[in-house]
Design a protein around this motif. Structure first.
Motif, PDB file in Angstrom:
ATOM      1  N   LEU A  52     -20.025  -6.824   3.656  1.00 48.77           N
ATOM      2  CA  LEU A  52     -19.420  -5.574   4.103  1.00 48.77           C
ATOM      3  C   LEU A  52     -19.419  -4.544   2.982  1.00 48.77           C
ATOM      4  N   ILE A  53     -19.038  -4.980   1.771  1.00 47.23           N
ATOM      5  CA  ILE A  53     -18.840  -4.059   0.648  1.00 47.23           C
ATOM      6  C   ILE A  53     -20.146  -3.433   0.182  1.00 47.23           C
ATOM      7  N   ARG A  65     -17.202   1.205  -5.340  1.00 45.73           N
ATOM      8  CA  ARG A  65     -17.266   2.256  -4.322  1.00 45.73           C
ATOM      9  C   ARG A  65     -17.200   1.657  -2.921  1.00 45.73           C
ATOM     10  N   GLY A  66     -17.846   0.516  -2.726  1.00 42.11           N
ATOM     11  CA  GLY A  66     -17.807  -0.137  -1.417  1.00 42.11           C
ATOM     12  C   GLY A  66     -16.430  -0.663  -1.066  1.00 42.11           C
ATOM     13  N   VAL A  67     -15.698  -1.172  -2.065  1.00 40.54           N
ATOM     14  CA  VAL A  67     -14.329  -1.642  -1.824  1.00 40.54           C
ATOM     15  C   VAL A  67     -13.444  -0.476  -1.403  1.00 40.54           C
ATOM     16  N   LEU A  68     -13.571   0.672  -2.094  1.00 37.32           N
ATOM     17  CA  LEU A  68     -12.804   1.862  -1.715  1.00 37.32           C
ATOM     18  C   LEU A  68     -13.099   2.253  -0.273  1.00 37.32           C
ATOM     19  N   LEU A  69     -14.365   2.289   0.097  1.00 37.63           N
ATOM     20  CA  LEU A  69     -14.734   2.676   1.458  1.00 37.63           C
ATOM     21  C   LEU A  69     -14.205   1.669   2.476  1.00 37.63           C
ATOM     22  N   SER A  70     -14.277   0.394   2.150  1.00 28.36           N
ATOM     23  CA  SER A  70     -13.835  -0.645   3.091  1.00 28.36           C
ATOM     24  C   SER A  70     -12.329  -0.598   3.295  1.00 28.36           C
ATOM     25  N   ARG A  71     -11.592  -0.558   2.201  1.00 29.52           N
ATOM     26  CA  ARG A  71     -10.131  -0.663   2.301  1.00 29.52           C
ATOM     27  C   ARG A  71      -9.473   0.645   2.720  1.00 29.52           C
ATOM     28  N   SER A  72      -9.795   1.730   2.024  1.00 28.17           N
ATOM     29  CA  SER A  72      -9.104   2.987   2.300  1.00 28.17           C
ATOM     30  C   SER A  72      -9.654   3.690   3.526  1.00 28.17           C
ATOM     31  N   PHE A  73     -10.960   3.868   3.589  1.00 27.83           N
ATOM     32  CA  PHE A  73     -11.536   4.679   4.659  1.00 27.83           C
ATOM     33  C   PHE A  73     -11.623   3.926   5.984  1.00 27.83           C
ATOM     34  N   LEU A  74     -11.894   2.630   5.942  1.00 31.09           N
ATOM     35  CA  LEU A  74     -12.055   1.871   7.178  1.00 31.09           C
ATOM     36  C   LEU A  74     -10.903   0.922   7.449  1.00 31.09           C
ATOM     37  N   GLY A 112       0.795  -1.220   0.000  1.00 31.53           N
ATOM     38  CA  GLY A 112       0.000   0.000   0.000  1.00 31.53           C
ATOM     39  C   GLY A 112       0.827   1.269   0.000  1.00 31.53           C
ATOM     40  N   TYR A 113       2.137   1.149  -0.014  1.00 30.34           N
ATOM     41  CA  TYR A 113       3.022   2.305  -0.080  1.00 30.34           C
ATOM     42  C   TYR A 113       4.302   1.882  -0.786  1.00 30.34           C
ATOM     43  N   GLU A 114       5.010   2.857  -1.354  1.00 33.33           N
ATOM     44  CA  GLU A 114       6.241   2.553  -2.082  1.00 33.33           C
ATOM     45  C   GLU A 114       7.325   2.105  -1.109  1.00 33.33           C
ATOM     46  N   ARG A 115       8.023   1.022  -1.478  1.00 31.28           N
ATOM     47  CA  ARG A 115       9.096   0.509  -0.623  1.00 31.28           C
ATOM     48  C   ARG A 115      10.353   0.304  -1.458  1.00 31.28           C
ATOM     49  N   GLY A 116      11.474   0.732  -0.902  1.00 33.68           N
ATOM     50  CA  GLY A 116      12.760   0.490  -1.543  1.00 33.68           C
ATOM     51  C   GLY A 116      13.411  -0.737  -0.936  1.00 33.68           C
ATOM     52  N   LYS A 139      -7.142   6.108  -4.280  1.00 34.13           N
ATOM     53  CA  LYS A 139      -6.945   5.163  -5.384  1.00 34.13           C
ATOM     54  C   LYS A 139      -7.138   5.821  -6.752  1.00 34.13           C
ATOM     55  N   VAL A 140      -6.749   7.081  -6.877  1.00 34.20           N
ATOM     56  CA  VAL A 140      -6.806   7.764  -8.172  1.00 34.20           C
ATOM     57  C   VAL A 140      -5.439   8.340  -8.528  1.00 34.20           C
ATOM     58  N   ASP A 141      -4.378   7.826  -7.904  1.00 35.36           N
ATOM     59  CA  ASP A 141      -3.038   8.333  -8.169  1.00 35.36           C
ATOM     60  C   ASP A 141      -2.560   8.002  -9.572  1.00 35.36           C
TER      61      ASP A 141
END
Length: 752
Positions: A643-644, A591-600, A324-328, A486-488
């Motif tokens: 959930l979604i 939209r439900g996946v975005l809310l579940s993963r990112s927001f919650l 979920g984040y860039e790793r070196g 999730k719009v990067d």
């Protein structure tokens, strides 16, 4: 861990009923959480919750025992593996202590601050700021636009300059007229615009000049020797000139545009009094990465010229983003080859610009200063001998010695890897700057390390707060917010042209701008309140978007905040809703996946089988909600879609382009949903719930921290997440202050 489970099983089986009446059979021994987990859960999740083939991710999270029990009782698969409410409570109590909770995770699988190389973004930023540190720093200007100098001749002779002013944009159609009545000859005049251009994104831009006259454009080139666009001598009737340029986001670049109107009109004649006046126009535009063309907006221009920036063009392999984040965290041959190419590119640049980077210094003096800044600390005698003295001694001349030093330095671990482990003042400085800027310390931060200002918590905080006010910190926060949403990657927003004929690439690009302006107005403000990000009814619209989203603006109106009472902050920004939708229909699942993963912050298992959505044309009488409910009804889907779907349904009043609607397929919209048995009615109720949800706050803190530090938050101790979440609450959910707190944590705590 398996020994602990076995012990728990043995103890559980050893429980017997005491003092039972002799006429009755002894009560069955109560099963322990370890036993139930081994029987019901281990096959899918691993004996110690470490993951297995069915669910490879480790069982870990921040749900309370009660929340976890409720989830288990509702979502465990049916059949012999299903658990009752009582069994779910026993299992959740066991799991919390054994491996699920952050404290248990630290005990079972302790995380560490890993030694890591620079990410692609950090590597390019480090090169840019390394050379930039040799150039004078330009204070930021509050003015916006470019400085225009107007001449009544074609050759930019200062004696012919008759007007100087601040132009908000370069977007002029003079027709057959002149810039200022009485001051110019309509047959010939010239204009030069100077200033700086700020790039919001990292990537390849296309700069565009539209004119029927002579023109030249320089970007990030202060010597004015190599124009990016050179149409000074024109042939043919072309009026559009463009060129690509790669820019780093969060930085400003010097820009100059020259425009010269021809002396004669379309028909040459010997009678000067009868010469026709030729029309003239000029526009400066761009295409940002993956977006449509637009005139460069005023907010991206400033009249003060900044120094040029070194931008490496070497293509580097992308970083791992599986967490979920860039790793070196990976060193490959491709990465090694790419950094070598970039180092050679930088070596050539250093050799060509050494005299201007450090005027009056010889090659060896410059080389020593370069190494010190690249390694981010003062050099020891041994480092000076290795990096500088030995290289000059082995080189045939001073120029070759400089090249050897620069190349060796840029390929050394001290430059390519992040500081880890015990902290001295200079490693603290680097941790602060890389956390907040993805870039090395500036001169002021290095001076703070040198003078002892970073030896106290107050000094560290003061520097962290200074760094957080820099444009580079906002660029990093902006990048995180786009990733969080999730719009990067700038999704393709093509829509069904029959359903939405007015939705074109220019509209999609304007929607992206609308989202970015909203994020900047809220998260970039002094309050930077996460709750406002969810509750604000503001949407930034221009004349083009107003016609689609029910706002009363003139067709040529610029972007401005418009209050739309039905909107609920970021959740109902049209760009986000359109991004998480199909070509012609909304998508409660996306939209439900975005809310579940990112927001919650919920972890969702991958679908057991790939299932294509059912086309609306195959079920013409159903609404989108009805089709989704029907398709996800099977038991194999319900564990996640339970959930979604209820979360996604709350946004059903917004169609595939994020426009408000009251009906779907002729039927009234049902936007009722829920989360963990809490009813939710529509987007506003959802927004209020999220704004006050400790679960959402903690998930946001964890995601921001890990994106800023490039490390798992557990690596800084099991108390870091709850402590940061509490500070976030105490600071009125100020996102920019949360950045500062994250940076301070990285400077205070080393490997655990």
């Amino acid at each position: 861990m398996r020994g602990r489970i076995a012990l728990g099983v043995a103890l559980g089986l050893g429980v017997v009923a005491l003092a039972a009446p002799p006429t009755k059979k002894p009560a069955a021994p109560a099963q322990s959480g370890a036993t139930l987990f081994a029987q019901k859960c281990a096959a899918c999740h691993g004996p110690s919750g470490e993951g297995a083939s069915v669910y490879p991710k480790a069982l870990a999270g921040a749900l309370s025992t009660e929340q976890l029990a409720a989830y288990l009782a509702k979502n465990m698969p049916p059949g012999p593996k299903h658990v009752s409410a009582a069994e779910a409570t026993v299992i959740s109590k066991f799991a919390q202590d054994a491996f699920y909770s952050p404290i248990a995770q630290e005990r079972v699988r302790p995380a560490r601050v890993a030694l890591s190389r620079l990410t692609v973004r950090q590597f390019k930023s480090a090169l840019a700021d390394l050379f930039g540190s040799f150039r004078p720093q330009t204070p930021p200007s509050a003015e916006r636009g470019l400085r225009g100098a107007y001449f009544k001749a074609r050759d930019f002779d200062n004696s012919q300059k008759v007007l100087e002013r601040l132009d908000s944009q370069v977007r002029f159609d003079f027709g057959k007229g002149i810039p200022a009545q009485g001051a110019f000859d309509p047959y010939q005049f010239s204009i030069r615009w100077d200033g700086s251009l700020s790039a919001p994104d990292t990537g390849e831009y296309e700069l565009i000049v539209k004119t029927d006259q002579a023109t030249r454009l320089w970007v990030n080139e202060l010597e004015y020797e190599k124009p990016l666009i050179d149409a000074w001598v024109k042939s043919g009737k072309n009026t559009v000139f463009s060129a690509p340029i790669y820019l780093l986001g969060g930085r400003t670049y010097p820009i100059r545009l020259e425009f010269s109107k021809s002396t004669f009109g379309v028909d040459d004649t010997k009678d000067q009094n009868k010469r026709p006046v030729a029309p003239a126009f000029v526009t400066l535009a761009w295409k940002r990465p993956h977006l449509a063309e637009e005139p460069i907006p005023t907010r991206r221009l400033t009249p003060v010229q900044t120094p040029e920036t070194f931008v490496s063009h070497a293509p580097l392999p992308p970083d791992d983003r599986s967490m979920g984040y860039e790793r070196g965290d990976a060193i490959s041959k491709a990465w090694d080859d790419a950094t070598t190419s970039a180092a050679m590119e930088a070596t050539q640049y250093a050799a060509e610009h050494q005299k201007s980077l450090l005027p009056g210094a010889d090659e060896k003096t410059f080389a020593k200063k370069f190494v010190e800044r690249a390694l981010r600390h003062p050099l020891s005698a041994e480092e000076t001998a290795f990096f500088v003295d030995r290289q000059f001694a082995r080189a045939p001349d001073a120029g070759a010695g400089l090249r050897r030093v620069v190349l060796l330095t840029l390929k050394s671990p001290g430059f390519l890897f992040r500081e880890a482990g015990a902290s001295d003042a200079f490693s603290i400085a680097s941790k602060l700057s890389f956390t907040l800027w993805d870039a090395p310390p500036d001169d002021a931060l290095l001076e703070a390390a040198r003078t002892g200002a970073l030896d106290t918590p107050a000094g560290v905080r003061a520097e962290a707060e200074r760094l957080a006010r820099d444009l580079r910190a906002w660029a990093k926060l902006r990048e995180f917010l786009l990733l969080y949403l999730k719009v990067d990657q700038v999704p393709d927003l093509a829509k069904d042209d029959k359903r939405f004929p007015e939705f074109d690439p220019a509209t999609a690009s304007d929607l992206r701008t609308s989202l970015e302006l909203f994020l900047e107005s809220v998260a970039g403000s002094e309050k930077s309140d996460l709750r406002e990000l969810l509750l604000s009814d503001k949407v930034f619209l221009n004349g083009n978007l107003a016609r689609l989203y029910d706002a009363d603006l003139a067709p040529d109106a610029p972007f401005q905040p418009v209050s739309l009472p039905e909107r609920s902050g970021i959740l109902t920004q049209p760009y986000l809703l359109a991004s998480f939708a199909y070509l012609a229909e909304s998508s409660p699942i996306h939209r439900g996946v975005l809310l579940s993963r990112s927001f919650l912050g919920r972890t969702l298992a991958p679908p057991p089988v790939a299932v294509a959505p059912v086309a609306a044309s195959l079920q013409p009488t159903l609404t989108t909600r009805q089709r989704v409910s029907l398709q996800t009804k099977p038991a194999a889907c319900s564990s996640c879609h339970g959930l979604i779907n209820p979360l996604g349904f709350t946004l059903e009043k917004f169609d595939a382009i994020g426009r408000l609607r009251e009906k779907d397929n002729g039927q009234p919209i049902d936007d009722a949903g829920s989360y963990q048995n809490r009813p939710l009615k529509g987007s506003k109720d959802l927004a209020r719930f999220l704004a006050s949800s400790p679960e959402m706050h903690q998930a946001f803190v964890e995601k921001l921290f890990q994106n800023f530090t490039k490390q798992p938050i557990r690596a800084y101790g099991p108390k870091t997440l709850p402590e940061l979440t509490q500070k976030f609450k105490n600071n009125e959910y100020n996102i920019r202050k949360l950045m500062v707190e994250a940076a301070i944590v990285t400077s205070e705590r080393s490997n655990r």
